[in-house]
Motif scaffolding. Sequence first.
Motif, PDB file in Angstrom:
ATOM      1  N   LEU A 276      19.115-118.858 -53.431  1.00 10.74           N
ATOM      2  CA  LEU A 276      20.136-118.489 -52.924  1.00 10.74           C
ATOM      3  C   LEU A 276      20.063-116.963 -53.033  1.00 10.74           C
ATOM      4  N   ALA A 277      20.040-116.703 -54.164  1.00 13.76           N
ATOM      5  CA  ALA A 277      19.722-115.005 -54.546  1.00 13.76           C
ATOM      6  C   ALA A 277      18.497-114.418 -54.044  1.00 13.76           C
ATOM      7  N   ARG A 278      17.465-115.164 -53.601  1.00 11.26           N
ATOM      8  CA  ARG A 278      16.244-114.798 -53.057  1.00 11.26           C
ATOM      9  C   ARG A 278      16.292-114.763 -51.380  1.00 11.26           C
ATOM     10  N   HIS A 279      17.018-115.633 -51.020  1.00 12.58           N
ATOM     11  CA  HIS A 279      16.847-116.102 -49.439  1.00 12.58           C
ATOM     12  C   HIS A 279      18.205-115.561 -48.790  1.00 12.58           C
ATOM     13  N   LEU A 280      19.119-115.613 -49.451  1.00 13.96           N
ATOM     14  CA  LEU A 280      20.445-115.239 -48.802  1.00 13.96           C
ATOM     15  C   LEU A 280      21.359-114.438 -49.845  1.00 13.96           C
ATOM     16  N   PRO A 281      21.108-113.175 -50.034  1.00 20.05           N
ATOM     17  CA  PRO A 281      21.675-112.138 -50.861  1.00 20.05           C
ATOM     18  C   PRO A 281      22.969-112.231 -50.546  1.00 20.05           C
ATOM     19  N   GLY A 282      24.195-112.175 -51.446  1.00 19.40           N
ATOM     20  CA  GLY A 282      25.442-112.047 -50.946  1.00 19.40           C
ATOM     21  C   GLY A 282      26.096-113.504 -51.035  1.00 19.40           C
ATOM     22  N   ALA A 283      25.288-114.568 -50.996  1.00 23.00           N
ATOM     23  CA  ALA A 283      25.819-115.898 -51.119  1.00 23.00           C
ATOM     24  C   ALA A 283      26.533-116.268 -52.285  1.00 23.00           C
ATOM     25  N   GLN A 284      27.854-116.801 -52.396  1.00 27.93           N
ATOM     26  CA  GLN A 284      28.377-117.306 -53.640  1.00 27.93           C
ATOM     27  C   GLN A 284      28.574-118.850 -53.634  1.00 27.93           C
ATOM     28  N   LEU A 285      27.856-119.261 -54.591  1.00 24.43           N
ATOM     29  CA  LEU A 285      27.698-120.687 -54.397  1.00 24.43           C
ATOM     30  C   LEU A 285      28.935-121.333 -55.022  1.00 24.43           C
ATOM     31  N   LYS A 286      29.834-122.059 -54.529  1.00 27.88           N
ATOM     32  CA  LYS A 286      31.167-122.568 -54.809  1.00 27.88           C
ATOM     33  C   LYS A 286      31.070-124.228 -55.001  1.00 27.88           C
ATOM     34  N   ARG A 287      31.789-124.442 -55.854  1.00 27.51           N
ATOM     35  CA  ARG A 287      32.040-126.054 -56.149  1.00 27.51           C
ATOM     36  C   ARG A 287      32.886-126.455 -54.871  1.00 27.51           C
ATOM     37  N   PRO A 288      32.671-127.738 -54.524  1.00 28.17           N
ATOM     38  CA  PRO A 288      33.484-128.100 -53.373  1.00 28.17           C
ATOM     39  C   PRO A 288      34.914-128.425 -53.676  1.00 28.17           C
ATOM     40  N   HIS A 289      35.673-128.000 -52.640  1.00 27.45           N
ATOM     41  CA  HIS A 289      37.132-128.236 -52.989  1.00 27.45           C
ATOM     42  C   HIS A 289      37.269-129.651 -52.968  1.00 27.45           C
ATOM     43  N   PHE A 290      36.838-130.446 -51.735  1.00 24.78           N
ATOM     44  CA  PHE A 290      37.103-131.813 -51.428  1.00 24.78           C
ATOM     45  C   PHE A 290      35.683-132.358 -51.130  1.00 24.78           C
ATOM     46  N   GLY A 291      35.763-133.898 -50.945  1.00 22.07           N
ATOM     47  CA  GLY A 291      34.435-134.268 -50.657  1.00 22.07           C
ATOM     48  C   GLY A 291      34.550-134.647 -48.991  1.00 22.07           C
ATOM     49  N   PRO A 292      33.376-135.013 -48.433  1.00 24.48           N
ATOM     50  CA  PRO A 292      33.456-135.153 -46.982  1.00 24.48           C
ATOM     51  C   PRO A 292      34.211-136.079 -46.426  1.00 24.48           C
ATOM     52  N   GLU A 293      34.520-137.026 -47.139  1.00 29.63           N
ATOM     53  CA  GLU A 293      35.540-137.858 -46.656  1.00 29.63           C
ATOM     54  C   GLU A 293      36.846-137.327 -46.214  1.00 29.63           C
ATOM     55  N   LEU A 294      37.497-136.819 -47.223  1.00 32.26           N
ATOM     56  CA  LEU A 294      38.567-136.035 -47.289  1.00 32.26           C
ATOM     57  C   LEU A 294      38.646-134.851 -46.098  1.00 32.26           C
ATOM     58  N   GLY A 295      37.338-134.180 -46.065  1.00 31.71           N
ATOM     59  CA  GLY A 295      37.003-133.147 -44.937  1.00 31.71           C
ATOM     60  C   GLY A 295      37.303-133.728 -43.545  1.00 31.71           C
ATOM     61  N   ALA A 296      36.757-135.010 -43.341  1.00 28.62           N
ATOM     62  CA  ALA A 296      36.931-135.737 -42.061  1.00 28.62           C
ATOM     63  C   ALA A 296      38.171-135.677 -41.648  1.00 28.62           C
ATOM     64  N   ALA A 297      39.278-136.355 -42.572  1.00 31.82           N
ATOM     65  CA  ALA A 297      40.477-136.430 -42.364  1.00 31.82           C
ATOM     66  C   ALA A 297      41.304-134.872 -42.267  1.00 31.82           C
ATOM     67  N   LEU A 298      40.898-133.808 -42.916  1.00 29.60           N
ATOM     68  CA  LEU A 298      41.296-132.599 -42.633  1.00 29.60           C
ATOM     69  C   LEU A 298      40.859-131.949 -41.336  1.00 29.60           C
ATOM     70  N   TYR A 299      39.942-132.502 -40.729  1.00 27.92           N
ATOM     71  CA  TYR A 299      39.218-131.935 -39.526  1.00 27.92           C
ATOM     72  C   TYR A 299      40.160-132.688 -38.631  1.00 27.92           C
ATOM     73  N   ALA A 300      40.362-133.934 -38.620  1.00 30.00           N
ATOM     74  CA  ALA A 300      41.163-134.500 -37.767  1.00 30.00           C
ATOM     75  C   ALA A 300      42.321-134.006 -37.555  1.00 30.00           C
ATOM     76  N   ALA A 301      43.136-133.536 -38.822  1.00 27.03           N
ATOM     77  CA  ALA A 301      44.424-132.726 -38.464  1.00 27.03           C
ATOM     78  C   ALA A 301      44.214-131.494 -38.025  1.00 27.03           C
ATOM     79  N   ARG A 302      43.135-130.792 -38.168  1.00 29.34           N
ATOM     80  CA  ARG A 302      42.923-129.456 -37.350  1.00 29.34           C
ATOM     81  C   ARG A 302      42.740-129.553 -36.020  1.00 29.34           C
ATOM     82  N   LEU A 303      42.007-130.745 -35.591  1.00 33.23           N
ATOM     83  CA  LEU A 303      41.901-131.035 -34.001  1.00 33.23           C
ATOM     84  C   LEU A 303      43.146-131.407 -33.360  1.00 33.23           C
ATOM     85  N   ALA A 304      44.310-132.000 -34.304  1.00 37.72           N
ATOM     86  CA  ALA A 304      45.452-132.396 -33.760  1.00 37.72           C
ATOM     87  C   ALA A 304      46.474-131.314 -33.557  1.00 37.72           C
ATOM     88  N   GLY A 305      46.031-129.910 -34.015  1.00 35.62           N
ATOM     89  CA  GLY A 305      46.680-128.840 -33.934  1.00 35.62           C
ATOM     90  C   GLY A 305      47.826-128.721 -35.056  1.00 35.62           C
TER      91      GLY A 305
END
Length: 317
Positions: A276-305
């Motif tokens: 990333l330092a070579r290909h995308l300077p400025g990128a900051q690699l971050k540990r994931p907050h949640f897994g994708p399964e919770l991400g799907a539910a969070l996105y459902a909430a976002r789509l519901a407004g």
Amino acid sequence: MSSMFLGIDGGGTKTAFVLIDAGGRVAARHEATTSYYLEIGFDALRTLLRGGVQTTLQQAGVRAADLAHTFAGLPAHGEDSALLSRFDALLTDIVPRSTVGNDMVCSWAGSLAGADGISLVAGTGSIAYGEWQGRGARCGGWGEIFGDEGSAHWLAREALALFSRMADGRAEPGPLLALVREHFGLTQDLDLCAAINGGAQRSELAQAARLVTTAANAGDVQARQLLVRAGDELALLAAGTARNLAVPAGAAVDVSYSGGVFAAGDLVLGPLRAALARHLPGAQLKRPHFGPELGAALYAARLAGQPLSAQALSLLS
């Protein structure tokens, strides 16, 4: 107003169903098999989704009518224009309010908790998705025949190629040699041809990627190099996504990740960070907050407004 949100994170190996409420409480979880339609077919995919939704709702003691929204992120969505209408109709007679998209969105919404940035997915396949100042873009996800670099399937394929070179004298033998023999129960090395060409499913072959990590931890330098290459390929996916999002050169952009390949830990995260330092300077690699399964539910909430508050996110686990 209903405040229950159902997320479905599909994948080449498994499909996860998670039901949450607006307060950050997980009401139910369920896991099923692959939802890759090219492997199981559309009819089986619809049956899998129907059964998973029903099981999840029964666990929580709620009805489909109680859901504010359902989001299903499924592999290969958007990769065949002729099939979009079939994908989009998968949940219409199962839940009252739903959206179907690509599973890359689940990873982004979970790993970055819905914030601007780029998410790398390296499970059975590989893909990247990001959002930046209201724009969304993807990179990769071209499939196992001519793409999916850095994925478990790609790693498995490269590992078997390395095994073949070790077995017939083109490469120095390392720990990977014995690991592949044991994993596939080979009587002789050429029996691998029958094991693979006899109809091994994409998800089954991807399981062999774990042998690369095991071999690398056992001192196999050539196996370790495969993980270095994987890190570089994944960094290129992030850089391509940033380019597609028109992220300014050198801008600080968060990059996170999900998928089984990252179970290798620093063996792949170290090379990824360096690439990333070579290909995308400025990128900051971050540990994931949640897994994708919770991400799907969070996105459902976002789509519901009804996106979850910071307090609700802090309670989610």
